[in-house]
Design an enzyme around this catalytic site. Sequence first.
Site, mmCIF file in Angstrom:
data_model
loop_
_atom_site.group_PDB
_atom_site.id
_atom_site.type_symbol
_atom_site.label_atom_id
_atom_site.label_comp_id
_atom_site.label_asym_id
_atom_site.label_seq_id
_atom_site.Cartn_x
_atom_site.Cartn_y
_atom_site.Cartn_z
ATOM 1 N N GLY A 16 0.822 -1.222 0.000
ATOM 2 C CA GLY A 16 0.000 0.000 0.000
ATOM 3 C C GLY A 16 0.848 1.259 0.000
ATOM 4 N N GLN A 17 0.136 2.393 0.114
ATOM 5 C CA GLN A 17 0.785 3.727 0.048
ATOM 6 C C GLN A 17 1.838 3.915 1.136
ATOM 7 O OE1 GLN A 17 -1.389 7.514 -0.717
ATOM 8 N NE2 GLN A 17 -2.625 6.681 0.962
ATOM 9 N N GLY A 24 3.081 1.746 3.260
ATOM 10 C CA GLY A 24 4.090 0.681 3.194
ATOM 11 C C GLY A 24 5.190 1.057 2.218
ATOM 12 N N HIS A 69 -6.695 8.967 17.932
ATOM 13 C CA HIS A 69 -6.300 9.482 16.610
ATOM 14 C C HIS A 69 -7.596 9.678 15.823
ATOM 15 C CE1 HIS A 69 -4.297 10.127 12.856
ATOM 16 N NE2 HIS A 69 -4.834 9.040 12.322
ATOM 17 N N ASP A 83 -0.237 13.289 14.393
ATOM 18 C CA ASP A 83 -0.980 14.388 15.011
ATOM 19 C C ASP A 83 -0.012 15.320 15.744
ATOM 20 O OD1 ASP A 83 -3.653 13.101 14.461
ATOM 21 O OD2 ASP A 83 -2.723 11.570 15.704
HETATM 22 P P1 NAD Z 1 -3.521 1.512 1.212
HETATM 23 O O1 NAD Z 1 -4.889 1.093 0.812
HETATM 24 O O2 NAD Z 1 -2.674 2.224 0.241
HETATM 25 O O3 NAD Z 1 -2.699 0.231 1.712
HETATM 26 C C1 NAD Z 1 -3.220 -0.658 2.627
HETATM 27 C C2 NAD Z 1 -2.670 -2.009 2.298
HETATM 28 O O4 NAD Z 1 -3.099 -2.911 3.313
HETATM 29 C C3 NAD Z 1 -3.151 -2.556 0.965
HETATM 30 O O5 NAD Z 1 -2.050 -2.981 0.171
HETATM 31 C C4 NAD Z 1 -4.042 -3.712 1.360
HETATM 32 O O6 NAD Z 1 -4.035 -4.767 0.419
HETATM 33 C C5 NAD Z 1 -3.381 -4.126 2.673
HETATM 34 N N1 NAD Z 1 -4.213 -4.979 3.508
HETATM 35 C C6 NAD Z 1 -5.560 -4.974 3.625
HETATM 36 N N2 NAD Z 1 -5.950 -5.986 4.423
HETATM 37 C C7 NAD Z 1 -4.836 -6.625 4.828
HETATM 38 C C8 NAD Z 1 -4.587 -7.752 5.622
HETATM 39 N N3 NAD Z 1 -5.584 -8.432 6.180
HETATM 40 N N4 NAD Z 1 -3.310 -8.137 5.796
HETATM 41 C C9 NAD Z 1 -2.291 -7.471 5.208
HETATM 42 N N5 NAD Z 1 -2.457 -6.405 4.423
HETATM 43 C C10 NAD Z 1 -3.734 -5.990 4.233
HETATM 44 O O7 NAD Z 1 -3.692 2.365 2.573
HETATM 45 P P2 NAD Z 1 -2.621 3.315 3.264
HETATM 46 O O8 NAD Z 1 -2.804 4.671 2.765
HETATM 47 O O9 NAD Z 1 -1.276 2.684 3.202
HETATM 48 O O10 NAD Z 1 -3.185 3.304 4.750
HETATM 49 C C11 NAD Z 1 -3.127 2.144 5.540
HETATM 50 C C12 NAD Z 1 -3.870 2.374 6.851
HETATM 51 O O11 NAD Z 1 -3.203 3.391 7.598
HETATM 52 C C13 NAD Z 1 -5.306 2.860 6.667
HETATM 53 O O12 NAD Z 1 -6.124 2.240 7.647
HETATM 54 C C14 NAD Z 1 -5.202 4.355 6.952
HETATM 55 O O13 NAD Z 1 -6.433 4.880 7.389
HETATM 56 C C15 NAD Z 1 -4.178 4.337 8.059
HETATM 57 N N6 NAD Z 1 -3.493 5.588 8.332
HETATM 58 C C16 NAD Z 1 -3.225 5.854 9.631
HETATM 59 C C17 NAD Z 1 -2.554 6.997 9.980
HETATM 60 C C18 NAD Z 1 -2.276 7.297 11.422
HETATM 61 O O14 NAD Z 1 -1.785 8.387 11.748
HETATM 62 N N7 NAD Z 1 -2.541 6.371 12.331
HETATM 63 C C19 NAD Z 1 -2.145 7.882 8.989
HETATM 64 C C20 NAD Z 1 -2.405 7.597 7.659
HETATM 65 C C21 NAD Z 1 -3.094 6.432 7.348
HETATM 66 C C1 LMR Z 2 -4.540 10.755 8.867
HETATM 67 O O1 LMR Z 2 -4.662 11.268 9.962
HETATM 68 O O2 LMR Z 2 -4.138 11.392 7.875
HETATM 69 C C2 LMR Z 2 -4.855 9.296 8.689
HETATM 70 O O3 LMR Z 2 -5.334 8.742 9.871
HETATM 71 C C3 LMR Z 2 -5.712 9.002 7.545
HETATM 72 C C4 LMR Z 2 -7.134 9.377 7.813
HETATM 73 O O4 LMR Z 2 -8.017 8.595 7.470
HETATM 74 O O5 LMR Z 2 -7.368 10.459 8.340
#
Ligand code: NAD
Ligand code: LMR
Length: 336
Positions: free
Chosen positions: A22-23, A25, A195, A167
């Site tokens: 994913g992004q 990652g 969060h 944050d």
């Molecule tokens: P993305 O969709 O680009 O990538 C997510 C990846 O997870 C995908 O490749 C998907 O196939 C994989 N995935 C889904 N189910 C899975 C499983 N069971 N096992 C293994 N891999 C699995 O999303 P992203 O932009 O990389 O975001 C990932 C997560 O991080 C989202 O939940 C997003 O909301 C969260 N996020 C959190 C924060 C934070 O501050 N905590 C910030 C940004 C994004």
């Molecule tokens: C963020 O804070 O940017 C991430 O948690 C992604 C989202 O869904 O807000």
Amino acid sequence: MDMIAALERRRPITVTVTGAAGQIGYSVLFRIAGGQIFGDDQPVSVRLLDVPSKIRNLEGVVMELEDCGYPLLRDTFMTVDPVAAFDGANTALLVGAHPRLVGMERGDLIAANSRIFASHGRALNESAADDIRIIVVGNPANTNALVVGHHAPDIPKSRITSLARLDHNRAAFQLARRAGVLSNSVRRMTIWGNHSATQFPDVFHASAGAVSGAELAEDTKWLTQHFIPTVSSRGTSVLEVRGHSSQASAARATVEQLRDWYFGTAEGDWTSAGVWSHGEYGVPEGLVFSYPVTSDGDNWTVVEDLELNEFSRDHIAVTIQELIDERDQVSAMGLI
Ligand code: NAD
Ligand code: LMR
């Protein structure tokens, strides 16, 4: 011994990244292999987990990791099996989850994502190394970390955290801009709670260069109409404007939270991380809550005895209640 020989002999740190295709990652993996977390003298073994439909994408990521020619990258392993992915892991970045789409709050992802974290918790419990350090990034990050903890009973709760650094960085930048200083002049910023939009970014103990956060907070219009809403809704703003949730800033925050965990926080300062509550500041025990924390390079410690004014206490009460509601939701799903 010359540097190359020393590097060859040094035991690698094994890092597992879930959602590796994913992004986030994609951003974080190159920083791990490039030495931005563990330093220029620490080899790494990288284990990549994603779902079966992403296996070709994972292959591409591995090719690019190899093509960077990183001397620190000892080996790579990709899999769709969580137990294999976490085998011997010293660090696990739990990113793999569905991101939210425009119009959703992060809490709306509970139904879609919490089962993933139950299964990854069980797998971590089975195969991770004894010194495992976990950062949950996938949303809703705090409650997903709670689910991991319940499914990984052999892993000390002190090894399970959720990402609050994004944050924290957002808040530090906004405060620095207001004070007219660089963001690395900001000290003792705190994000309290979830969060989510209920988080409380607290400037009352912070400083930005020579300016105190409490002084700046006297401008209540700036505090309540700019600072708090900008920080707490920044994820939504990025999602709406960019069409995808934050990527580079989330990866940088993950790197920084992990680096501080391994190398410690600066003397006289603290950061914010979601950690297992033991009741500090009246937060119910067992919620994963973002607190002001310091690291000694091994463990996080909550900064205690900060005085909280009524404004802060009221805001913290709201984010506690949201986390209780999220906990009740995963409990109703039979996940904890
Ligand atoms: P993305 O969709 O680009 O990538 C997510 C990846 O997870 C995908 O490749 C998907 O196939 C994989 N995935 C889904 N189910 C899975 C499983 N069971 N096992 C293994 N891999 C699995 O999303 P992203 O932009 O990389 O975001 C990932 C997560 O991080 C989202 O939940 C997003 O909301 C969260 N996020 C959190 C924060 C934070 O501050 N905590 C910030 C940004 C994004
Ligand atoms: C963020 O804070 O940017 C991430 O948690 C992604 C989202 O869904 O807000």
